[in-house]
Enzyme design. Structure first.
Site, short mmCIF file in Angstrom:
data_model
loop_
_atom_site.label_atom_id
_atom_site.label_comp_id
_atom_site.label_asym_id
_atom_site.label_seq_id
_atom_site.Cartn_x
_atom_site.Cartn_y
_atom_site.Cartn_z
N GLU A 119 0.85 -1.21 0.00
CA GLU A 119 0.00 0.00 0.00
C GLU A 119 0.88 1.25 0.00
O GLU A 119 0.61 2.22 -0.72
CB GLU A 119 -0.94 -0.02 1.21
CG GLU A 119 -1.90 -1.19 1.15
CD GLU A 119 -2.97 -1.17 2.22
OE1 GLU A 119 -2.62 -1.27 3.40
OE2 GLU A 119 -4.16 -1.05 1.87
N GLU A 139 -3.68 -10.11 3.61
CA GLU A 139 -4.91 -9.75 4.33
C GLU A 139 -5.99 -10.80 4.10
O GLU A 139 -6.74 -11.16 5.01
CB GLU A 139 -5.44 -8.38 3.84
CG GLU A 139 -4.63 -7.18 4.30
CD GLU A 139 -3.50 -6.80 3.35
OE1 GLU A 139 -3.06 -7.66 2.57
OE2 GLU A 139 -3.06 -5.64 3.42
C1 1HE Z 1 5.98 -9.10 12.13
C2 1HE Z 1 5.37 -8.89 10.89
C3 1HE Z 1 4.14 -8.17 10.86
C4 1HE Z 1 7.18 -10.00 10.57
N1 1HE Z 1 3.64 -7.74 12.04
N2 1HE Z 1 5.44 -8.66 13.28
N3 1HE Z 1 1.66 -8.75 6.91
C5 1HE Z 1 1.86 -10.10 6.84
O1 1HE Z 1 0.95 -10.90 7.00
C6 1HE Z 1 3.27 -10.52 6.60
C7 1HE Z 1 3.79 -11.28 7.80
N4 1HE Z 1 5.22 -11.52 7.71
C8 1HE Z 1 5.76 -12.52 6.97
O2 1HE Z 1 5.10 -13.24 6.24
C9 1HE Z 1 7.25 -12.70 7.08
O3 1HE Z 1 7.70 -12.08 8.27
C10 1HE Z 1 8.06 -12.12 5.89
C11 1HE Z 1 7.82 -12.98 4.63
C12 1HE Z 1 7.70 -10.67 5.61
C13 1HE Z 1 9.58 -12.14 6.25
O4 1HE Z 1 9.95 -13.44 6.64
P1 1HE Z 1 11.30 -13.63 7.48
O5 1HE Z 1 11.53 -15.12 7.59
O6 1HE Z 1 12.39 -12.80 6.92
O7 1HE Z 1 11.01 -13.01 8.94
P2 1HE Z 1 10.15 -13.62 10.17
O8 1HE Z 1 10.99 -14.59 10.94
O9 1HE Z 1 8.83 -14.11 9.73
O10 1HE Z 1 9.89 -12.33 11.06
C14 1HE Z 1 10.90 -11.73 11.87
C15 1HE Z 1 10.20 -11.05 13.04
O11 1HE Z 1 9.36 -10.01 12.52
C16 1HE Z 1 9.26 -11.98 13.80
O12 1HE Z 1 9.25 -11.55 15.15
P3 1HE Z 1 10.16 -12.26 16.27
O13 1HE Z 1 9.83 -11.49 17.52
O14 1HE Z 1 9.72 -13.69 16.29
O15 1HE Z 1 11.59 -12.09 15.82
C17 1HE Z 1 7.93 -11.74 13.17
O16 1HE Z 1 6.84 -12.04 14.04
C18 1HE Z 1 8.01 -10.22 12.93
N5 1HE Z 1 7.09 -9.78 11.90
N6 1HE Z 1 6.15 -9.46 9.93
C19 1HE Z 1 4.29 -7.98 13.19
N7 1HE Z 1 3.51 -7.90 9.73
C20 1HE Z 1 -3.39 -0.73 6.69
S1 1HE Z 1 -3.88 -2.28 6.71
C21 1HE Z 1 -2.61 -3.25 6.10
C22 1HE Z 1 -2.90 -4.70 6.37
C23 1HE Z 1 -1.69 -5.55 6.26
O17 1HE Z 1 -0.61 -5.08 6.00
S2 1HE Z 1 -1.92 -7.19 6.53
C24 1HE Z 1 -0.46 -7.95 6.10
C25 1HE Z 1 0.44 -8.11 7.29
#
Ligand code: 1HE
Length: 265
Positions: A119, A139
């Protein structure tokens, strides 16, 4: 609405640096894959509401292996309906400042450009994608809906059917595919995106201010208007632009053989 957990007060979530006439804006939360919490969104709004004098173009990019993982999902769980509306409207305000601010914005993408990250990228004026970039709208699978303007901006880039497919199926779009369908306008090898973004931003800085303004503020309104109103807006904008002294000087330079030809620009 912000949860005051210390990190959210940290101004380093988004860093800025001025290089000549270009403002570099870096999402700087790599440990959370540049997931955007409220403080990050508010920092983006503040930065694009206060572009320093002398800056003519901005480049936004992400620190670490990804551009942005989108909305910080950890903040989502406690919101009620009205808080949800206010939260989405906060994103709209911030990304409107990006799209309709005072300078064009180049998005430099790599790694994940998903959800709210896509976005944000969609609110920028030009997108450069490194080969590692991938796009998704998770989403659909998270049981929510886009809230940061994707339903308005993304179909203008790729069409409504493609956006709906991304949300229905969780489809991941590669950098190459994204360039073909219109998400990015430029694609580079990994590690070469900043060079390209600076090259493009430098060209944009060299344009007449009124041309950049018309492309940012008038062209999107023309695209949203009826044909009759749109053609009138085009004529008015054309007349305003050509009457500016800068346009007269640039045209004179060309006619005297002193300006670059198409292809040399
Ligand atoms: C997060 C987030 C997040 C990572 N919110 N904490 N977005 C998503 O659904 C995408 C979610 N994220 C992923 O699918 C993956 O993290 C990635 C593909 C982007 C990257 O993977 P990777 O292996 O490099 O990293 P990871 O191990 O998944 O994440 C590292 C840390 O970041 C981990 O936290 P930790 O405390 O365990 O180290 C994750 O939980 C954290 N993290 N992404 C919170 N999104 C205005 S409305 C918009 C609506 C949306 O955007 S919905 C889509 C949300």
């Amino acid at each position: 609405m912000s949860i005051n957990n210390g990190e959210q007060q940290d101004p380093s979530l988004v860093q800025t640096e001025i290089k000549g006439e270009i403002l570099l804006v870096r999402l700087s939360r790599p440990q959370k894959r540049n997931a955007m919490n409220d403080a990050t969104v508010q920092a983006i709004e503040a930065i694009f509401s206060n572009i320093p004098d002398g800056v003519k173009c901005a480049i936004i990019y992400g620190e670490g292996k990804h551009f942005s993982a989108g909305l910080d999902l950890s903040e989502l769980t406690e919101r009620d309906t009205m808080q949800g509306v206010h939260h989405s409207r906060m994103w709209h305000r911030a990304l409107d400042k990006v799209q309709f601010g005072t300078v064009p914005v180049v998005a430099l993408l790599h790694g994940a450009c998903v959800g709210g990250g896509l976005e944000l990228a969609s609110a920028c004026h030009i997108r450069v994608a490194e080969a590692s970039t991938f796009y998704a709208l998770p989403e659909g699978q998270r049981g929510i809906f886009v809230g940061g303007g994707a339903s308005v901006r993304l179909p203008k880039l790729i069409g409504m059917a493609r956006m709906a497919d991304m949300m229905f199926t969780g489809r991941v779009i590669t950098a190459d595919e994204g360039n073909t369908i219109g998400i990015s306008q430029y694609i580079t090898e990994d590690g070469k995106g900043m060079e390209k973004a600076i090259e493009l931003a430098t060209k944009i800085c060299g344009n007449a201010g009124i041309t950049n303004y018309a492309l940012m503020h008038v062209l999107p309104r023309i695209a949203d208007a009826s044909q009759d109103q749109a053609l009138m807006m085009e004529s008015l904008m054309a007349a305003i632009a050509q009457s500016a002294p800068e346009a007269k000087e640039r045209l004179k330079q060309f006619l005297e053989g002193k300006a670059k030809k198409v292809g040399e620009l």
